[in-house]
Design a protein around this motif. Structure first.
Motif, PDB file in Angstrom:
ATOM      1  N   GLN A 104     132.186  47.210  -1.537  1.00 32.74           N
ATOM      2  CA  GLN A 104     133.352  47.712  -2.264  1.00 32.74           C
ATOM      3  C   GLN A 104     133.679  49.164  -1.893  1.00 32.74           C
ATOM      4  N   LEU A 105     132.843  49.768  -1.059  1.00 32.42           N
ATOM      5  CA  LEU A 105     133.029  51.168  -0.683  1.00 32.42           C
ATOM      6  C   LEU A 105     133.572  51.243   0.745  1.00 32.42           C
ATOM      7  N   ALA A 106     133.486  52.393   1.370  1.00 35.44           N
ATOM      8  CA  ALA A 106     133.984  52.553   2.741  1.00 35.44           C
ATOM      9  C   ALA A 106     133.373  51.469   3.633  1.00 35.44           C
ATOM     10  N   PRO A 107     134.144  50.897   4.561  1.00 31.54           N
ATOM     11  CA  PRO A 107     133.673  49.759   5.369  1.00 31.54           C
ATOM     12  C   PRO A 107     132.335  49.992   6.068  1.00 31.54           C
ATOM     13  N   ILE A 108     132.066  51.225   6.460  1.00 32.39           N
ATOM     14  CA  ILE A 108     130.825  51.504   7.179  1.00 32.39           C
ATOM     15  C   ILE A 108     129.592  51.313   6.292  1.00 32.39           C
ATOM     16  N   CYS A 109     129.772  51.395   4.987  1.00 28.12           N
ATOM     17  CA  CYS A 109     128.629  51.289   4.069  1.00 28.12           C
ATOM     18  C   CYS A 109     127.902  49.961   4.228  1.00 28.12           C
ATOM     19  N   LEU A 110     128.663  48.871   4.276  1.00 29.43           N
ATOM     20  CA  LEU A 110     128.044  47.562   4.411  1.00 29.43           C
ATOM     21  C   LEU A 110     127.342  47.431   5.767  1.00 29.43           C
ATOM     22  N   LYS A 111     127.924  48.043   6.799  1.00 30.64           N
ATOM     23  CA  LYS A 111     127.326  47.975   8.135  1.00 30.64           C
ATOM     24  C   LYS A 111     125.991  48.727   8.201  1.00 30.64           C
ATOM     25  N   LEU A 112     125.849  49.740   7.349  1.00 33.62           N
ATOM     26  CA  LEU A 112     124.633  50.549   7.360  1.00 33.62           C
ATOM     27  C   LEU A 112     123.536  49.992   6.455  1.00 33.62           C
ATOM     28  N   THR A 113     123.843  48.953   5.690  1.00 33.36           N
ATOM     29  CA  THR A 113     122.847  48.439   4.741  1.00 33.36           C
ATOM     30  C   THR A 113     121.548  47.963   5.390  1.00 33.36           C
ATOM     31  N   PRO A 114     121.567  47.395   6.623  1.00 33.31           N
ATOM     32  CA  PRO A 114     120.271  47.015   7.221  1.00 33.31           C
ATOM     33  C   PRO A 114     119.321  48.194   7.390  1.00 33.31           C
ATOM     34  N   ILE A 115     119.853  49.362   7.734  1.00 29.99           N
ATOM     35  CA  ILE A 115     119.021  50.560   7.871  1.00 29.99           C
ATOM     36  C   ILE A 115     118.457  50.953   6.514  1.00 29.99           C
ATOM     37  N   CYS A 116     119.308  50.912   5.504  1.00 31.63           N
ATOM     38  CA  CYS A 116     118.866  51.248   4.150  1.00 31.63           C
ATOM     39  C   CYS A 116     117.765  50.296   3.693  1.00 31.63           C
ATOM     40  N   LEU A 117     117.979  49.014   3.906  1.00 28.13           N
ATOM     41  CA  LEU A 117     117.018  48.018   3.444  1.00 28.13           C
ATOM     42  C   LEU A 117     115.676  48.165   4.154  1.00 28.13           C
ATOM     43  N   PHE A 118     115.714  48.556   5.421  1.00 28.22           N
ATOM     44  CA  PHE A 118     114.467  48.747   6.156  1.00 28.22           C
ATOM     45  C   PHE A 118     113.588  49.785   5.460  1.00 28.22           C
ATOM     46  N   PHE A 119     114.155  50.947   5.140  1.00 26.08           N
ATOM     47  CA  PHE A 119     113.366  52.003   4.514  1.00 26.08           C
ATOM     48  C   PHE A 119     113.017  51.678   3.064  1.00 26.08           C
ATOM     49  N   LEU A 120     113.927  51.019   2.359  1.00 28.82           N
ATOM     50  CA  LEU A 120     113.677  50.686   0.960  1.00 28.82           C
ATOM     51  C   LEU A 120     112.556  49.669   0.804  1.00 28.82           C
ATOM     52  N   LEU A 121     112.537  48.661   1.660  1.00 26.80           N
ATOM     53  CA  LEU A 121     111.611  47.555   1.489  1.00 26.80           C
ATOM     54  C   LEU A 121     110.362  47.660   2.363  1.00 26.80           C
ATOM     55  N   PHE A 122     110.420  48.486   3.405  1.00 27.81           N
ATOM     56  CA  PHE A 122     109.276  48.612   4.304  1.00 27.81           C
ATOM     57  C   PHE A 122     108.310  49.710   3.850  1.00 27.81           C
ATOM     58  N   TYR A 123     108.818  50.658   3.037  1.00 28.44           N
ATOM     59  CA  TYR A 123     107.970  51.782   2.619  1.00 28.44           C
ATOM     60  C   TYR A 123     106.604  51.360   2.068  1.00 28.44           C
ATOM     61  N   PRO A 124     106.501  50.360   1.178  1.00 35.30           N
ATOM     62  CA  PRO A 124     105.186  50.026   0.602  1.00 35.30           C
ATOM     63  C   PRO A 124     104.120  49.681   1.643  1.00 35.30           C
ATOM     64  N   TYR A 125     104.560  49.220   2.823  1.00 36.46           N
ATOM     65  CA  TYR A 125     103.600  48.824   3.855  1.00 36.46           C
ATOM     66  C   TYR A 125     103.116  50.007   4.700  1.00 36.46           C
ATOM     67  N   THR A 126     103.842  51.123   4.654  1.00 37.46           N
ATOM     68  CA  THR A 126     103.517  52.230   5.560  1.00 37.46           C
ATOM     69  C   THR A 126     102.158  52.851   5.269  1.00 37.46           C
TER      70      THR A 126
END
Length: 282
Positions: A104-126
């Protein structure tokens, strides 16, 4: 209601005080004033979805360790107040909220979500393989101001990179200090941290150094956006807060490393945002 309370406790909703003010800071800087209700609403929901999924994931991944750690004995997953399958459902729902809000925000936001999800969900394993795990967490929170700004403009100027860098170093270094109390547990379970790599005393020195750099980043962001002295009052309060926090803890005494200590760090994000807001609207 008790089940709902347990889920809220599990995702530590009150910890929103660390990232949400910086997300709003990026949002208000991008709007150069008061943002539209549309942008404010969807940025808020995106933040809620992102952090809820990340915190729930962290607790789920670390459950086997939390069950052996006395300090974590009252967590809802450990006590059985909530079940792993319920947490998985919450993660899926939270991710759906995050992804829909981003759309619902600027079009680039949805395109960047994979990067966001990587750091959000991968952190516990680091923490399984690197002592830099604290700063993976920092990057996850640093996406808050960047996301707030990009949501409006679709751009990522140098000033926001500085602000995000400050957030990363601020929260990551705080996590270095907070996590140092678990050094022996981490060593016993082959987990990694600054304290296991360099010792508690050196870890605290590293945290202090990067907190200093984080302040320089906040100052640099203020210069880039041509903010007035009002903004720097907030930065000064943040500096005093960090100095006070460091004065409370020694490598040999963790007695003051309590939830009060933990939450007091939220002063940094709150005052920097509040004084930025005052500056922008004045």
């Amino acid at each position: 209601m008790s089940k709902l309370s347990a889920h809220i406790n599990n995702i530590a909703l009150h910890h929103s005080v660390f990232a949400l003010p910086f997300a709003y800071m990026g949002l208000f800087l991008a709007a150069k004033g008061i943002p539209t209700f549309h942008d404010f609403l969807w940025v808020t929901l995106a933040m809620i979805g992102a952090r809820s999924s990340a915190l729930a994931m962290d607790n789920l991944v670390d459950l086997k360790f939390d069950k052996q750690q006395n300090r974590m004995s009252k967590r809802p997953l450990v006590t059985g107040a909530i079940k792993p399958i319920e947490v998985i459902i919450l993660i899926i729902v939270s991710l759906c909220i995050f992804l829909y809000s981003a759309s619902q925000l600027a079009p680039i936001c949805l395109k960047l979500t994979p990067i966001c999800l990587f750091f959000l969900l991968f952190y516990p394993y680091t923490k399984r393989f690197t002592f830099l795990c604290h700063y993976f967490l920092g990057v996850a929170l640093a996406m808050a101001p960047a996301g707030g700004y990009i949501a409006v403009t679709g751009e990522l100027p140098f000033g926001i990179i500085l602000l995000s860098g400050g957030v990363c170093l601020w929260i990551g270094s705080f996590d270095v200090i907070y996590g140092s109390q678990d050094r022996q547990f981490d060593l016993d379970h082959k987990l990694h941290s600054m304290a296991t790599q360099f010792g508690v005393a050196n870890a605290h020195k590293i945290a202090a150094f990067f907190h200093f750099i984080s302040i320089l980043c906040f100052i640099g962001a203020g210069i880039y956006f041509d903010l007035s002295f009002i903004y720097y009052i907030g930065v000064l309060i943040a500096i005093l807060t960090l100095i006070y926090q460091h004065s409370l803890i020694t490598p040999y005494d963790f007695s003051r490393l309590t939830q009060v200590y933990f939450m007091r760090n939220g002063i940094v994000s709150i005052v920097i945002f509040v004084f930025t807001l005052i500056d922008i609207l004045s």
